[in-house]
Design a protein around this motif. Sequence first.
Motif, PDB file in Angstrom:
ATOM      1  N   VAL A   1      33.573 -12.852   5.891  1.00 24.57           N
ATOM      2  CA  VAL A   1      34.667 -13.454   5.018  1.00 24.57           C
ATOM      3  C   VAL A   1      34.622 -12.804   3.648  1.00 24.57           C
ATOM      4  O   VAL A   1      35.623 -12.652   3.050  1.00 24.57           O
ATOM      5  CB  VAL A   1      34.508 -14.999   5.065  1.00 24.57           C
ATOM      6  N   GLY A   2      33.342 -12.528   3.320  1.00 20.04           N
ATOM      7  CA  GLY A   2      33.166 -12.029   2.112  1.00 20.04           C
ATOM      8  C   GLY A   2      33.536 -10.616   1.842  1.00 20.04           C
ATOM      9  O   GLY A   2      34.229 -10.281   1.041  1.00 20.04           O
ATOM     10  N   ALA A   3      33.549  -9.793   2.927  1.00 21.59           N
ATOM     11  CA  ALA A   3      34.123  -8.234   3.112  1.00 21.59           C
ATOM     12  C   ALA A   3      35.443  -8.524   3.389  1.00 21.59           C
ATOM     13  O   ALA A   3      36.191  -7.498   2.465  1.00 21.59           O
ATOM     14  CB  ALA A   3      33.423  -7.908   4.555  1.00 21.59           C
ATOM     15  N   ALA A   4      36.198  -9.542   3.770  1.00 21.81           N
ATOM     16  CA  ALA A   4      37.484  -9.693   3.904  1.00 21.81           C
ATOM     17  C   ALA A   4      38.076  -9.632   2.439  1.00 21.81           C
ATOM     18  O   ALA A   4      39.138  -9.293   1.923  1.00 21.81           O
ATOM     19  CB  ALA A   4      37.956 -10.625   4.767  1.00 21.81           C
ATOM     20  N   ALA A   5      37.343 -10.553   1.709  1.00 20.14           N
ATOM     21  CA  ALA A   5      37.614 -10.991   0.369  1.00 20.14           C
ATOM     22  C   ALA A   5      37.762  -9.601  -0.618  1.00 20.14           C
ATOM     23  O   ALA A   5      38.525  -9.404  -1.390  1.00 20.14           O
ATOM     24  CB  ALA A   5      36.923 -12.122  -0.269  1.00 20.14           C
ATOM     25  N   ALA A   6      36.691  -9.003  -0.263  1.00 22.24           N
ATOM     26  CA  ALA A   6      36.111  -7.751  -1.061  1.00 22.24           C
ATOM     27  C   ALA A   6      37.235  -6.776  -0.811  1.00 22.24           C
ATOM     28  O   ALA A   6      37.666  -6.323  -1.929  1.00 22.24           O
ATOM     29  CB  ALA A   6      35.079  -7.207  -0.737  1.00 22.24           C
ATOM     30  N   LEU A   7      37.731  -6.596   0.361  1.00 17.36           N
ATOM     31  CA  LEU A   7      38.840  -5.629   0.664  1.00 17.36           C
ATOM     32  C   LEU A   7      40.102  -6.166   0.085  1.00 17.36           C
ATOM     33  O   LEU A   7      41.020  -5.303  -0.212  1.00 17.36           O
ATOM     34  CB  LEU A   7      39.037  -5.461   2.344  1.00 17.36           C
ATOM     35  N   GLY A   8      40.313  -7.290  -0.167  1.00 23.10           N
ATOM     36  CA  GLY A   8      41.525  -7.879  -0.885  1.00 23.10           C
ATOM     37  C   GLY A   8      41.590  -7.413  -2.143  1.00 23.10           C
ATOM     38  O   GLY A   8      42.673  -6.964  -2.535  1.00 23.10           O
ATOM     39  N   VAL A   9      40.585  -7.538  -2.744  1.00 24.18           N
ATOM     40  CA  VAL A   9      40.274  -7.032  -4.164  1.00 24.18           C
ATOM     41  C   VAL A   9      40.655  -5.662  -4.308  1.00 24.18           C
ATOM     42  O   VAL A   9      41.409  -5.011  -5.198  1.00 24.18           O
ATOM     43  CB  VAL A   9      38.940  -7.123  -4.849  1.00 24.18           C
ATOM     44  N   ALA A  10      39.988  -4.809  -3.439  1.00 23.78           N
ATOM     45  CA  ALA A  10      40.218  -3.201  -3.243  1.00 23.78           C
ATOM     46  C   ALA A  10      41.687  -2.870  -2.927  1.00 23.78           C
ATOM     47  O   ALA A  10      42.100  -1.731  -3.663  1.00 23.78           O
ATOM     48  CB  ALA A  10      39.352  -2.735  -2.411  1.00 23.78           C
ATOM     49  N   THR A  11      42.344  -3.611  -2.425  1.00 22.54           N
ATOM     50  CA  THR A  11      43.791  -3.257  -2.030  1.00 22.54           C
ATOM     51  C   THR A  11      44.374  -3.614  -3.045  1.00 22.54           C
ATOM     52  O   THR A  11      45.570  -2.627  -3.399  1.00 22.54           O
ATOM     53  CB  THR A  11      44.114  -4.363  -0.714  1.00 22.54           C
ATOM     54  N   ALA A  12      44.384  -4.698  -3.827  1.00 24.66           N
ATOM     55  CA  ALA A  12      44.931  -4.860  -4.924  1.00 24.66           C
ATOM     56  C   ALA A  12      44.740  -3.497  -6.001  1.00 24.66           C
ATOM     57  O   ALA A  12      45.756  -3.213  -6.687  1.00 24.66           O
ATOM     58  CB  ALA A  12      44.828  -6.094  -5.735  1.00 24.66           C
ATOM     59  N   ASP A  13      43.659  -3.321  -6.196  1.00 28.79           N
ATOM     60  CA  ASP A  13      43.295  -2.145  -7.306  1.00 28.79           C
ATOM     61  C   ASP A  13      44.068  -0.831  -6.782  1.00 28.79           C
ATOM     62  O   ASP A  13      44.702  -0.149  -7.359  1.00 28.79           O
ATOM     63  CB  ASP A  13      41.787  -1.918  -7.228  1.00 28.79           C
ATOM     64  N   GLY A  14      43.890  -0.480  -5.348  1.00 29.89           N
ATOM     65  CA  GLY A  14      44.433   0.371  -4.683  1.00 29.89           C
ATOM     66  C   GLY A  14      46.069   0.420  -5.025  1.00 29.89           C
ATOM     67  O   GLY A  14      46.901   1.343  -5.418  1.00 29.89           O
ATOM     68  N   LEU A  15      46.715  -0.604  -4.695  1.00 32.35           N
ATOM     69  CA  LEU A  15      48.175  -0.787  -5.074  1.00 32.35           C
ATOM     70  C   LEU A  15      48.711  -0.624  -6.359  1.00 32.35           C
ATOM     71  O   LEU A  15      49.492  -0.068  -6.763  1.00 32.35           O
ATOM     72  CB  LEU A  15      48.584  -2.280  -4.683  1.00 32.35           C
ATOM     73  N   TYR A  16      47.902  -1.172  -7.406  1.00 32.33           N
ATOM     74  CA  TYR A  16      47.888  -0.702  -8.936  1.00 32.33           C
ATOM     75  C   TYR A  16      47.979   0.563  -9.337  1.00 32.33           C
ATOM     76  O   TYR A  16      48.673   1.058 -10.108  1.00 32.33           O
ATOM     77  CB  TYR A  16      47.077  -1.887  -9.653  1.00 32.33           C
ATOM     78  N   ALA A  17      46.932   1.092  -8.524  1.00 31.76           N
ATOM     79  CA  ALA A  17      46.601   2.567  -8.728  1.00 31.76           C
ATOM     80  C   ALA A  17      47.956   3.467  -8.177  1.00 31.76           C
ATOM     81  O   ALA A  17      48.284   4.382  -9.067  1.00 31.76           O
ATOM     82  CB  ALA A  17      45.336   3.149  -8.229  1.00 31.76           C
ATOM     83  N   ALA A  18      48.440   3.064  -7.209  1.00 36.49           N
ATOM     84  CA  ALA A  18      49.499   3.745  -6.690  1.00 36.49           C
ATOM     85  C   ALA A  18      50.690   3.550  -7.428  1.00 36.49           C
ATOM     86  O   ALA A  18      51.544   4.520  -7.618  1.00 36.49           O
ATOM     87  CB  ALA A  18      49.731   3.283  -5.242  1.00 36.49           C
ATOM     88  N   VAL A  19      50.945   2.399  -8.068  1.00 35.82           N
ATOM     89  CA  VAL A  19      52.204   2.159  -8.775  1.00 35.82           C
ATOM     90  C   VAL A  19      51.962   2.890 -10.098  1.00 35.82           C
ATOM     91  O   VAL A  19      52.982   3.903 -10.612  1.00 35.82           O
ATOM     92  CB  VAL A  19      52.406   0.734  -9.130  1.00 35.82           C
TER      93      VAL A  19
END
Length: 208
Positions: free
Chosen positions: A37-55
Motif C-alpha cells: 500500500v505504501g509503495a502504491a502511494a509512493a508511485l502515485g506521487v512519482a507519477t504526478a511528478d512525472g506528468l508535471y515534468a512531461a508537461v
Amino acid sequence: MTGAFLAGLVAGYGVAIPVGAIAVLIMGLAARTSFRVGAAAALGVATADGLYAAVAALGGAALAAVIAPVANPLRLLAALVLLGLAAYTAWRALRPATGTATGAPRRGLDSPSRAFTGVLALTLLNPATVVYFAALVLGRRDAADPDLTVAGAFVLGAFLASASWQLLIAGGGTLVGRALSGPRGRLLTALASSAIIAALAVTTLLSG
C-alpha cells in the motif's frame, strides 16, 4: 540524452526530498497497512511528478520557436524562480510550526489501487510542481530541442528520482518514518532540497 536524464534525475530529487504532508501520509500507510500500500502511494506521487515534468518538457519544446528571441531573459527569469523556490522551501522549514501532521492513513486508502489513485490526485493538486519543472526546462539549452527523446529522458529521470525517494520512505517502516517526520527530519530534508534547487539555479545562470 544522458545530460537530459541526469538533469531530470537531479530535478526529481529536488522536488521529492522535502518531507511534507504527502510523505507523512505514505509513511503512515506503509507502517499501518503494508509495504504494498505504501509503495502504491509512493508511485502515485512519482507519477504526478512525472506528468508535471512531461508537461513542462513538452511545453518547452513546443514553445521553442516563440521563446528563442528572448531565451537569455527567460533563462535569467528561470534562475530567479528557482532561487525563489529554494528560499521559500528553506523559509517554510525554518519558520515556527503552525500545526502538526499525522501519519494516519485516510479512510479509503487501505488498498494499493486506492492508495495510488488517491495520492496521485492529492499530489496533482500542487501546481507549483509544474512551475518548478518548467523553470528548469526553460533554463536548459536543450529546451529548444524538439527531439522527444530528450524530453523523454528528462521525464524518465524525474520519475525515477521521485519514485526511488518515495519508495525509500515507504520501505523505511515505522522507525525511519518517525525519524523523517519529526521536526529535525523535516528541517534537514527541506534544507537539502533548498540547496539542490539553489545549485540548479546557479547552473542555469552559468549555462547562459
